[in-house]
Design a protein around this motif. Structure first.
Motif, PDB file in Angstrom:
ATOM      1  N   ASN A  16      50.818  43.285  36.729  1.00 40.42           N
ATOM      2  CA  ASN A  16      49.910  42.854  37.784  1.00 40.42           C
ATOM      3  C   ASN A  16      49.359  44.061  38.540  1.00 40.42           C
ATOM      4  O   ASN A  16      50.081  44.704  39.304  1.00 40.42           O
ATOM      5  CB  ASN A  16      50.660  41.932  38.749  1.00 40.42           C
ATOM      6  CG  ASN A  16      49.784  41.402  39.854  1.00 40.42           C
ATOM      7  OD1 ASN A  16      48.695  41.889  40.110  1.00 40.42           O
ATOM      8  ND2 ASN A  16      50.295  40.391  40.544  1.00 40.42           N
ATOM      9  N   PRO A  17      48.072  44.392  38.358  1.00 38.16           N
ATOM     10  CA  PRO A  17      47.519  45.583  39.011  1.00 38.16           C
ATOM     11  C   PRO A  17      47.471  45.478  40.538  1.00 38.16           C
ATOM     12  O   PRO A  17      47.278  46.479  41.216  1.00 38.16           O
ATOM     13  CB  PRO A  17      46.106  45.683  38.431  1.00 38.16           C
ATOM     14  CG  PRO A  17      45.772  44.313  37.972  1.00 38.16           C
ATOM     15  CD  PRO A  17      47.084  43.672  37.567  1.00 38.16           C
ATOM     16  N   ASN A  18      47.656  44.296  41.094  1.00 39.48           N
ATOM     17  CA  ASN A  18      47.646  44.108  42.545  1.00 39.48           C
ATOM     18  C   ASN A  18      49.052  44.058  43.153  1.00 39.48           C
ATOM     19  O   ASN A  18      49.192  43.840  44.347  1.00 39.48           O
ATOM     20  CB  ASN A  18      46.897  42.826  42.899  1.00 39.48           C
ATOM     21  CG  ASN A  18      45.450  42.891  42.450  1.00 39.48           C
ATOM     22  OD1 ASN A  18      44.763  43.856  42.725  1.00 39.48           O
ATOM     23  ND2 ASN A  18      45.006  41.879  41.731  1.00 39.48           N
ATOM     24  N   ALA A  19      50.053  44.241  42.335  1.00 41.19           N
ATOM     25  CA  ALA A  19      51.435  44.100  42.803  1.00 41.19           C
ATOM     26  C   ALA A  19      51.984  45.411  43.360  1.00 41.19           C
ATOM     27  O   ALA A  19      51.620  46.499  42.923  1.00 41.19           O
ATOM     28  CB  ALA A  19      52.324  43.625  41.659  1.00 41.19           C
TER      29      ALA A  19
END
Length: 107
Positions: A16-19
């Motif tokens: 998840n690149p937003n994690a």
């Protein structure tokens, strides 16, 4: 999300690149990006490392305690003696955690 293990945290953050994940220093690998954090807006940002964990300047560091039901005996006592020994603390450092005994350096 609450993850049940360090492997789960790293896996989720990798997918998840937003994690953003919070994990122990001993679980950091080359593929993990560490970000600096500050205690508050007036404090400096500090990266997690063995040195900043040991000197308390990294604001998210914490102590690890071992509890026993009464005075430790047998294997538990032997393990605690070993983990607190210089040899045990070398293993702690080798695994990427912050040892209690810091090696002295000469200048």
């Amino acid at each position: 999300m609450l993850m049940s293990s360090s492997v789960g945290i790293i896996s989720e953050v990798s997918r998840n690149p937003n994690a953003i994940g919070y994990d122990g220093l001993g679980y950091v690998t080359d593929g993990v990006k560490i970000i600096a954090v500050a205690r508050d807006s007036a404090s400096p940002y500090v990266l997690a490392s063995v040195a900043t964990g040991a000197d308390g300047s990294y604001p998210l560091s914490r102590n690890l305690y071992m509890y026993t039901a009464g005075e430790p005996t047998d294997g538990a006592a032997e393990y605690i003696r070993w983990i607190l020994s210089a040899d045990g603390q070398q293993w702690v450092a080798a695994l990427g955690f912050v040892p209690l005994l810091q090696e002295e350096t000469s200048e």
